[in-house]
Design a protein around this motif. Structure first.
Motif, short mmCIF file in Angstrom:
data_model
loop_
_atom_site.label_atom_id
_atom_site.label_comp_id
_atom_site.label_asym_id
_atom_site.label_seq_id
_atom_site.Cartn_x
_atom_site.Cartn_y
_atom_site.Cartn_z
N GLU A 182 36.62 30.83 45.75
CA GLU A 182 35.75 31.91 46.56
C GLU A 182 35.94 30.51 48.04
O GLU A 182 36.55 31.27 48.82
CB GLU A 182 35.41 32.68 46.42
CG GLU A 182 34.52 33.95 47.08
CD GLU A 182 33.24 34.24 46.99
OE1 GLU A 182 33.02 36.09 46.64
OE2 GLU A 182 33.34 34.27 45.82
N LEU A 204 43.37 37.91 36.72
CA LEU A 204 42.99 39.65 37.93
C LEU A 204 41.17 38.79 38.37
O LEU A 204 41.23 39.24 39.35
CB LEU A 204 42.47 40.47 36.77
CG LEU A 204 43.51 41.33 36.25
CD1 LEU A 204 43.17 42.12 35.06
CD2 LEU A 204 44.60 41.78 36.95
N GLU A 205 40.37 38.34 38.09
CA GLU A 205 39.28 38.11 39.02
C GLU A 205 39.60 37.07 40.16
O GLU A 205 38.77 37.18 41.06
CB GLU A 205 38.23 36.75 38.01
CG GLU A 205 37.62 37.70 36.56
CD GLU A 205 36.81 37.12 36.49
OE1 GLU A 205 34.79 37.54 35.24
OE2 GLU A 205 36.65 36.21 35.51
N GLY A 210 42.69 37.77 41.14
CA GLY A 210 42.94 37.99 42.86
C GLY A 210 42.19 38.77 42.73
O GLY A 210 42.70 39.22 43.92
N GLU A 211 41.20 39.25 42.54
CA GLU A 211 40.46 39.61 43.78
C GLU A 211 40.06 39.09 45.04
O GLU A 211 39.41 39.50 46.22
CB GLU A 211 39.24 40.39 42.69
CG GLU A 211 39.34 41.00 41.62
CD GLU A 211 38.49 41.79 41.36
OE1 GLU A 211 36.85 41.48 40.91
OE2 GLU A 211 38.26 42.70 40.51
N LEU A 212 39.57 37.83 44.62
CA LEU A 212 39.85 37.08 46.08
C LEU A 212 40.77 36.57 46.69
O LEU A 212 40.38 35.88 47.90
CB LEU A 212 38.82 35.30 45.30
CG LEU A 212 38.19 34.84 44.58
CD1 LEU A 212 38.02 33.79 44.05
CD2 LEU A 212 36.80 35.93 44.91
N ARG A 213 41.80 36.53 46.88
CA ARG A 213 43.26 36.84 47.59
C ARG A 213 43.84 36.33 47.86
O ARG A 213 43.34 35.18 49.18
CB ARG A 213 42.85 37.72 48.74
CG ARG A 213 42.67 39.46 48.62
CD ARG A 213 42.92 39.90 47.70
NE ARG A 213 44.78 40.25 48.42
CZ ARG A 213 45.62 41.31 47.76
NH1 ARG A 213 45.32 41.64 46.72
NH2 ARG A 213 46.67 40.91 48.68
N VAL A 229 51.08 42.87 40.63
CA VAL A 229 50.21 42.18 41.64
C VAL A 229 51.03 41.33 42.52
O VAL A 229 52.48 40.87 42.34
CB VAL A 229 48.97 41.07 41.07
CG1 VAL A 229 48.58 40.62 42.30
CG2 VAL A 229 48.63 40.97 40.09
#
Length: 217
Positions: A96, A120-121, A123-126, A158
Protein backbone atom coordinates in the motif's frame (compact mmCIF):
# COMPACT_ATOMS: atom_id res chain seq x y z
CA UNK A 1 2.09 -13.20 -36.94
CA UNK A 2 -0.30 -12.28 -34.15
CA UNK A 3 0.19 -9.23 -31.99
CA UNK A 4 1.79 -10.39 -28.72
CA UNK A 5 -0.56 -8.26 -26.63
CA UNK A 6 -3.61 -10.36 -27.53
CA UNK A 7 -2.36 -13.41 -25.61
CA UNK A 8 -0.30 -14.35 -22.58
CA UNK A 9 3.14 -12.73 -22.66
CA UNK A 10 6.48 -13.67 -21.17
CA UNK A 11 8.02 -12.14 -18.04
CA UNK A 12 11.62 -13.10 -17.26
CA UNK A 13 13.04 -13.58 -13.78
CA UNK A 14 16.78 -12.86 -13.81
CA UNK A 15 18.61 -15.89 -12.34
CA UNK A 16 21.16 -15.62 -9.56
CA UNK A 17 24.75 -15.26 -10.77
CA UNK A 18 27.93 -14.22 -8.96
CA UNK A 19 29.40 -13.00 -12.25
CA UNK A 20 27.76 -9.67 -13.16
CA UNK A 21 29.14 -9.62 -16.70
CA UNK A 22 27.95 -13.17 -17.38
CA UNK A 23 24.51 -12.37 -15.97
CA UNK A 24 24.20 -9.34 -18.26
CA UNK A 25 25.32 -11.39 -21.24
CA UNK A 26 22.78 -14.14 -20.57
CA UNK A 27 20.01 -11.60 -20.07
CA UNK A 28 20.86 -9.77 -23.29
CA UNK A 29 20.84 -13.09 -25.13
CA UNK A 30 17.42 -14.00 -23.73
CA UNK A 31 15.96 -10.63 -24.69
CA UNK A 32 17.21 -11.05 -28.26
CA UNK A 33 15.01 -14.14 -28.68
CA UNK A 34 11.66 -12.39 -29.07
CA UNK A 35 8.83 -10.71 -27.20
CA UNK A 36 9.39 -10.16 -23.47
CA UNK A 37 6.97 -7.90 -21.59
CA UNK A 38 9.08 -7.28 -18.51
CA UNK A 39 12.00 -8.52 -16.47
CA UNK A 40 12.06 -8.85 -12.68
CA UNK A 41 15.44 -8.51 -10.97
CA UNK A 42 15.61 -10.13 -7.50
CA UNK A 43 18.27 -9.17 -4.98
CA UNK A 44 19.19 -12.76 -4.03
CA UNK A 45 22.16 -12.71 -1.64
CA UNK A 46 23.63 -9.39 -2.81
CA UNK A 47 24.07 -6.66 -0.24
CA UNK A 48 22.33 -3.36 -0.95
CA UNK A 49 25.36 -1.71 -2.53
CA UNK A 50 26.10 -4.66 -4.81
CA UNK A 51 22.42 -4.91 -5.76
CA UNK A 52 22.43 -1.23 -6.66
CA UNK A 53 25.44 -1.72 -8.92
CA UNK A 54 23.91 -4.81 -10.51
CA UNK A 55 20.61 -3.04 -11.17
CA UNK A 56 22.39 -0.07 -12.75
CA UNK A 57 24.11 -2.49 -15.14
CA UNK A 58 21.05 -4.58 -16.05
CA UNK A 59 18.22 -2.02 -16.22
CA UNK A 60 19.57 -0.39 -19.44
CA UNK A 61 19.95 -3.85 -21.04
CA UNK A 62 16.32 -4.63 -20.27
CA UNK A 63 15.00 -1.26 -21.42
CA UNK A 64 17.04 -1.31 -24.64
CA UNK A 65 15.17 -4.47 -25.61
CA UNK A 66 11.80 -2.75 -25.08
CA UNK A 67 10.91 -4.58 -21.86
CA UNK A 68 10.00 -3.04 -18.51
CA UNK A 69 12.66 -3.37 -15.81
CA UNK A 70 11.19 -4.23 -12.40
CA UNK A 71 13.29 -4.26 -9.23
CA UNK A 72 12.23 -6.71 -6.51
CA UNK A 73 11.82 -5.16 -3.11
CA UNK A 74 13.99 -2.03 -2.96
CA UNK A 75 12.46 1.30 -4.00
CA UNK A 76 15.75 3.17 -3.54
CA UNK A 77 17.51 0.82 -5.94
CA UNK A 78 14.62 1.12 -8.40
CA UNK A 79 14.85 4.92 -8.31
CA UNK A 80 18.60 5.17 -8.60
CA UNK A 81 18.77 2.61 -11.40
CA UNK A 82 15.92 4.39 -13.25
CA UNK A 83 13.91 1.18 -13.38
CA UNK A 84 10.33 1.12 -14.66
CA UNK A 85 8.84 -0.47 -11.60
CA UNK A 86 8.96 -2.25 -8.30
CA UNK A 87 7.93 -5.81 -7.42
CA UNK A 88 6.90 -6.19 -3.77
CA UNK A 89 6.13 -9.49 -2.08
CA UNK A 90 5.99 -8.06 1.42
CA UNK A 91 3.06 -7.36 3.76
CA UNK A 92 -0.02 -5.42 2.69
CA UNK A 93 1.18 -2.24 4.40
CA UNK A 94 4.38 -2.28 2.34
CA UNK A 95 2.46 -2.77 -0.91
CA UNK A 96 0.00 0.00 0.00
CA UNK A 97 2.81 2.40 0.89
CA UNK A 98 4.58 1.77 -2.44
CA UNK A 99 1.36 2.29 -4.41
CA UNK A 100 0.59 5.54 -2.58
CA UNK A 101 4.13 6.82 -3.01
CA UNK A 102 5.13 5.75 -6.52
CA UNK A 103 2.05 5.24 -8.74
CA UNK A 104 1.88 6.31 -11.56
CA UNK A 105 5.59 7.13 -11.75
CA UNK A 106 6.52 3.46 -11.32
CA UNK A 107 4.79 0.18 -12.08
CA UNK A 108 3.99 -1.41 -8.73
CA UNK A 109 3.42 -5.16 -8.73
CA UNK A 110 2.48 -7.31 -5.77
CA UNK A 111 3.48 -10.84 -4.91
CA UNK A 112 2.97 -12.99 -1.84
CA UNK A 113 -0.66 -13.88 -2.59
CA UNK A 114 -0.78 -17.41 -1.19
CA UNK A 115 -4.55 -17.84 -1.24
CA UNK A 116 -7.75 -16.24 -2.57
CA UNK A 117 -8.43 -14.18 0.54
CA UNK A 118 -4.97 -12.61 0.55
CA UNK A 119 -5.16 -12.06 -3.20
CA UNK A 120 -8.40 -10.11 -2.84
CA UNK A 121 -6.89 -8.01 -0.03
CA UNK A 122 -4.00 -7.16 -2.35
CA UNK A 123 -6.43 -6.49 -5.20
CA UNK A 124 -8.25 -3.87 -3.10
CA UNK A 125 -5.02 -1.86 -3.10
CA UNK A 126 -5.09 -1.75 -6.93
CA UNK A 127 -1.51 -2.73 -7.82
CA UNK A 128 -0.56 -2.77 -11.50
CA UNK A 129 -0.36 -6.56 -11.38
CA UNK A 130 -0.53 -9.46 -8.95
CA UNK A 131 2.01 -12.29 -9.00
CA UNK A 132 1.08 -15.87 -8.11
CA UNK A 133 4.03 -17.99 -7.01
CA UNK A 134 7.56 -17.28 -5.85
CA UNK A 135 10.30 -15.73 -8.00
CA UNK A 136 12.39 -18.85 -7.39
CA UNK A 137 9.43 -21.22 -7.43
CA UNK A 138 10.32 -23.05 -10.65
CA UNK A 139 11.72 -26.09 -8.86
CA UNK A 140 9.73 -28.58 -10.96
CA UNK A 141 9.30 -28.78 -14.74
CA UNK A 142 5.62 -27.86 -14.51
CA UNK A 143 4.00 -24.82 -12.91
CA UNK A 144 2.69 -25.37 -9.40
CA UNK A 145 -0.99 -26.46 -9.58
CA UNK A 146 -1.95 -24.03 -6.80
CA UNK A 147 -0.57 -21.09 -8.75
CA UNK A 148 -2.35 -22.20 -11.92
CA UNK A 149 -5.63 -22.47 -10.01
CA UNK A 150 -5.19 -19.03 -8.44
CA UNK A 151 -4.33 -17.51 -11.82
CA UNK A 152 -7.37 -19.05 -13.49
CA UNK A 153 -9.68 -17.90 -10.68
CA UNK A 154 -8.23 -14.38 -10.69
CA UNK A 155 -8.26 -13.94 -14.47
CA UNK A 156 -11.93 -14.98 -14.62
CA UNK A 157 -13.13 -12.28 -12.24
CA UNK A 158 -10.60 -9.46 -11.66
CA UNK A 159 -9.42 -6.86 -14.18
CA UNK A 160 -5.99 -6.36 -12.58
CA UNK A 161 -3.51 -8.37 -14.69
CA UNK A 162 -1.85 -11.41 -13.15
CA UNK A 163 1.52 -13.05 -13.62
CA UNK A 164 1.76 -16.76 -12.86
CA UNK A 165 5.12 -18.38 -12.15
CA UNK A 166 5.80 -21.18 -14.59
CA UNK A 167 8.01 -24.23 -14.13
CA UNK A 168 11.45 -25.24 -15.28
CA UNK A 169 10.21 -26.46 -18.65
CA UNK A 170 9.18 -24.22 -21.56
CA UNK A 171 5.96 -26.24 -21.94
CA UNK A 172 4.77 -24.79 -18.61
CA UNK A 173 4.22 -21.46 -20.41
CA UNK A 174 1.25 -22.92 -22.27
CA UNK A 175 -0.27 -24.33 -19.09
CA UNK A 176 -0.16 -20.82 -17.62
CA UNK A 177 -1.59 -19.27 -20.79
CA UNK A 178 -4.50 -21.69 -20.69
CA UNK A 179 -5.58 -20.20 -17.33
CA UNK A 180 -6.14 -16.88 -19.18
CA UNK A 181 -3.41 -15.21 -17.10
CA UNK A 182 -1.98 -12.19 -18.88
CA UNK A 183 1.65 -13.12 -18.17
CA UNK A 184 3.82 -16.18 -17.48
CA UNK A 185 7.03 -15.75 -15.48
CA UNK A 186 9.94 -18.03 -16.32
CA UNK A 187 13.49 -18.34 -15.07
CA UNK A 188 15.19 -21.75 -15.37
CA UNK A 189 13.08 -22.65 -18.42
CA UNK A 190 14.81 -19.82 -20.28
CA UNK A 191 18.23 -19.42 -18.71
CA UNK A 192 18.98 -23.15 -18.30
CA UNK A 193 17.62 -24.14 -21.70
CA UNK A 194 20.00 -26.55 -23.50
CA UNK A 195 19.84 -24.49 -26.70
CA UNK A 196 20.42 -21.18 -24.94
CA UNK A 197 18.24 -18.39 -23.60
CA UNK A 198 17.47 -16.76 -26.98
CA UNK A 199 16.29 -20.09 -28.41
CA UNK A 200 14.14 -20.63 -25.33
CA UNK A 201 12.42 -17.24 -25.66
CA UNK A 202 11.84 -17.86 -29.36
CA UNK A 203 10.40 -21.31 -28.60
CA UNK A 204 8.09 -19.99 -25.89
CA UNK A 205 6.77 -17.20 -28.11
CA UNK A 206 6.17 -19.68 -30.92
CA UNK A 207 4.20 -21.94 -28.56
CA UNK A 208 2.14 -19.01 -27.29
CA UNK A 209 1.56 -17.65 -30.81
CA UNK A 210 0.31 -21.01 -31.99
CA UNK A 211 -1.61 -22.35 -29.02
CA UNK A 212 -2.34 -19.72 -26.37
CA UNK A 213 -5.97 -18.55 -26.07
CA UNK A 214 -6.63 -15.04 -27.36
CA UNK A 215 -7.93 -12.25 -25.17
CA UNK A 216 -11.07 -10.44 -26.19
CA UNK A 217 -10.47 -6.89 -27.35
Amino acid sequence: MTEPEDRCRLVLIVPDDDDAAEQAKRLEEALSGGDVASVILPQYSLDDQAFQKRAEALVPVIQAAGAAALIAGDSRVAGRAKADGLHIAGPLAEIEEAIDKFVPKLIIGAGGASDRHHALEIGELRPDYIFFGKLDGDIKPEAHPKNLALGEWWASMVEIPCIVMGGGDTASALAVAETSAEFVALRAAVFDHPKGAAAAVAEINAILDEKAPRFEA
